[in-house]
Design a protein around this motif. Structure first.
Motif: not given
Length: 621
Positions: A44-49, A132-151
């Motif tokens: 399970i990805g640590n972003f999205g929903v 990480e913090e220095e790369d976490a400035k993008a506005d879209y990070l909190q707008d990701i809603t689709i679920p993600s998975a690594l296979i």
């Protein structure tokens, strides 16, 4: 700044070098084609929903270009939004070249319902995290809603091979068992930080606490959850305890440390200020929990974030004390718990925090802030009210979840459409369909203490002594001309039986019996019969009176004469009996007296002696 940053790294290494990061997984079921039909694991990805407690079915598509999803698909005029009535698209992309979050955002913008990232190397699954913090400035990070998975790479290669053959690959992502649900209470921990100068992560955490506060307090007050907040601290390596960096970032002689908020020792607040505020928040929870009101922690941290921000230079003990007082708590109690930060001893509260930071059982070490642990499993995904509430609700056993878990914002009520295919009594507004967080359950209900029994799909019947109180026990009931009749037998038996005066099955109908037509009443010659609903009326012609017990008619006058004659007969009879008894009594008395007199006279005048004899008494010679 570089020295400070180095010390922060040392803190992390010292605290976590022996740590264990647990990758949280859910099931991925390939339902077609048959060649790869099987259940696989994905991370399970640590972003999205992630859809905790639910499932999502879709068709897999693999882009011909932009295979790593590092660019916007609109640049290629490619979109993956499913058509009405179609299944969502699970976009399969390759790992590499850009952040996982950017891949997910581009897939979401193209209309995909979920993103599957195929690993590019053979290795155990990892958790896809935000930058990480220095790369976490993008506005879209909190707008990701689709679920993600690594296979895994092997699964990714298999799916690509089948797609290249023109096969339709269907996948079911299943999060129902991603979190355990051992009982009817969910226990969860929130690993947080009072620091509000750590960039987007701090901002999203502050927003989450404010938005989730209401739901958290409802769950806690009603006993559905057991919540506890926690705070990460690190210890300073012994060789650096006397350094400027450790002294500014640690309390209790290097035992409990936090990174400098601005990563600059020359300005703003220090790491030890953060440790003290974290400790103060932990102590507030301890005091509030001891008073039976643990949910007030949410009020404290929300108010503190609003009233005492670092940017306004209000991140102080004095401001914290004002918040504590406003919530009705004694500042001295909190200070007693905080203790002396300069003492060269362990702090009882922070010592416990460091101990439980180490993972046990299925839970890994807590190394990321913020982190949510639900039923001893680490939550993965966006820190959002709806997403977190969905995850907590998935921790309840089916049918035991509280009402807040069934609200429209996080759950779809399957009972609203065709009653979920379950039994229902529309007239009585009773249904066997129970909406649960994981879907509907067809189970006969208990209504007003009356248990219904049945399969829940085709029928449910009330049972028990009070069954007639609910919808008349499912039996026929009728009212006419202010008269009410019921076919329900109000005892422990089941079934329905038409009452006297009616005939039928007792369930769908009971028809009135015409006692007059069927010659069941009023059979005497002078009787007149009139049928009524559920009964009958009998009357007699002329001056006659109907006697129901004997089904006969008698004269009203005869009844009167008969009654008086009977009375006089009784009186005369009693009189004759009295006179007769008196005569017998007199006769027997007279006979008794005569016999007594004769006996006395016989002693002085003996009978049977000869004629001329004299009565000479016998004497002594």
């Amino acid at each position: 700044m570089k020295v400070g940053f180095l010390v922060c790294i040392l803190f992390v290494m010292c605290g976590c070098c022996m740590g264990r990061f647990v990758v949280e997984k859910n099931s991925l079921r390939v339902t077609s084609p048959d060649s790869i039909k099987e259940v696989y694991e994905c991370a399970i990805g640590n972003f999205g929903v992630p859809q905790y407690g639910g499932t999502l079915v879709g068709n897999v598509m693999y882009p011909k270009s932009n295979k790593k999803s590092c660019n916007n698909f609109s640049d290629f005029d490619i979109f993956y939004k499913s058509k009405p009535g179609g299944r969502p698209v699970f976009l399969l992309v390759d790992r590499g070249d850009c952040f996982f979050t950017l891949k997910a955002w581009n897939a979401q913008q193209a209309g995909a319902g979920a993103i599957l990232v195929a690993d590019n190397r053979v290795e155990p699954l990892i958790t896809m995290d935000t930058p990480e913090e220095e790369d976490a400035k993008a506005d879209y990070l909190q707008d990701i809603t689709i679920p993600s998975a690594l296979i895994s790479k092997s699964l990714g290669d298999s799916i690509k091979r089948e797609l290249s053959k023109g096969e339709l690959v269907n996948i079911n992502l299943d999060w129902r068992e991603a979190l355990p649900h051992p009982d009817d209470r969910v226990e969860y921990e929130f690993w947080t930080n009072s620091n509000d100068e750590c960039g987007p992560k701090c901002e999203s955490q502050r927003e989450f606490v404010k938005n989730f506060k209401g739901a958290a307090q409802i769950l806690e007050q009603k006993g559905y959850t057991q919540f506890s907040p926690h705070y990460i601290t690190w210890y300073c390596p012994e060789a650096f305890i006397l350094s400027k960096q450790c002294k500014s970032q640690c309390i209790n002689h290097g035992r409990y440390c936090a990174p400098d908020p601005e990563q600059d020792f020359s300005k703003g607040y220090d790491g030890k200020d953060v440790v003290l505020q974290n400790l103060r928040q932990a102590c507030f929870f301890k005091v509030a929990n001891d008073s039976g009101k643990p949910w007030l922690w949410w009020d404290y941290v929300t108010d503190f974030a609003i009233r005492c921000p670092m940017k306004e230079k209000k991140y102080t003990k004095g401001c914290a004390d004002q918040v504590i007082k406003s919530l009705g708590f004694d500042v001295k109690q909190i200070e007693k718990c905080v203790g002396d930060p300069e003492a060269d001893t362990d702090n009882p509260v922070l010592k416990v925090e460091q101990d439980i930071q180490i993972g046990k059982g299925a839970r890994g070490d807590v190394t990321i802030l913020p982190t949510l642990v639900i039923n001893n499993r680490q939550y993965r995904g966006k820190l959002d009210k709806g997403a977190v509430l969905k995850a907590i609700c998935s921790g309840f056993e089916e049918t035991t979840e509280p009402a807040i878990c069934l609200t429209e914002e996080i759950e779809t009520n399957e009972c609203l459409e065709s009653n979920g295919g379950c039994w229902q009594d529309e007239a009585a507004n009773i249904t066997a369909c129970q909406d649960t967080f994981r879907g509907r359950v067809c189970e006969c209900p208990v209504v007003q203490g009356v248990k219904f029994v049945g399969d829940g799909y085709t029928h449910c019947e009330p049972s028990g002594a009070l069954r007639c109180e609910i919808n008349n026990g499912g039996c026929w009931k009728g009212t006419q001309n202010s008269r009410a009749y019921s076919a329900c037998i109000d005892d422990h038996t089941k079934g329905c039986k038409c009452p006297p005066g009616f005939k039928g099955d007792g369930v769908n109908s009971c028809e009135d019996i015409d006692e007059c037509k069927e010659k069941l009443a009023c059979q005497c010659a002078e009787c007149k019969c009139k049928n009524t609903w559920g009964s009958y009326d009998c009357s007699c012609s002329a001056n006659l009176l109907y006697m129901h017990e004997h089904d006969t008619c008698i004269s009203k006058d005869a009844k009167s004469e008969f009654s008086w004659g009977l009375v006089w007969t009784i009186i005369l009879g009693l009189a004759v009996a009295g006179v007769s008894a008196y005569a017998v009594y007199k006769y027997r008395i007279r006979r008794y007296m005569d016999s007594e007199i004769r006996a006395i006279m016989a002693q002085y005048m003996p009978l049977g002696q000869g004629e001329g004899a004299t009565n000479v008494p016998h004497g002594n010679v």
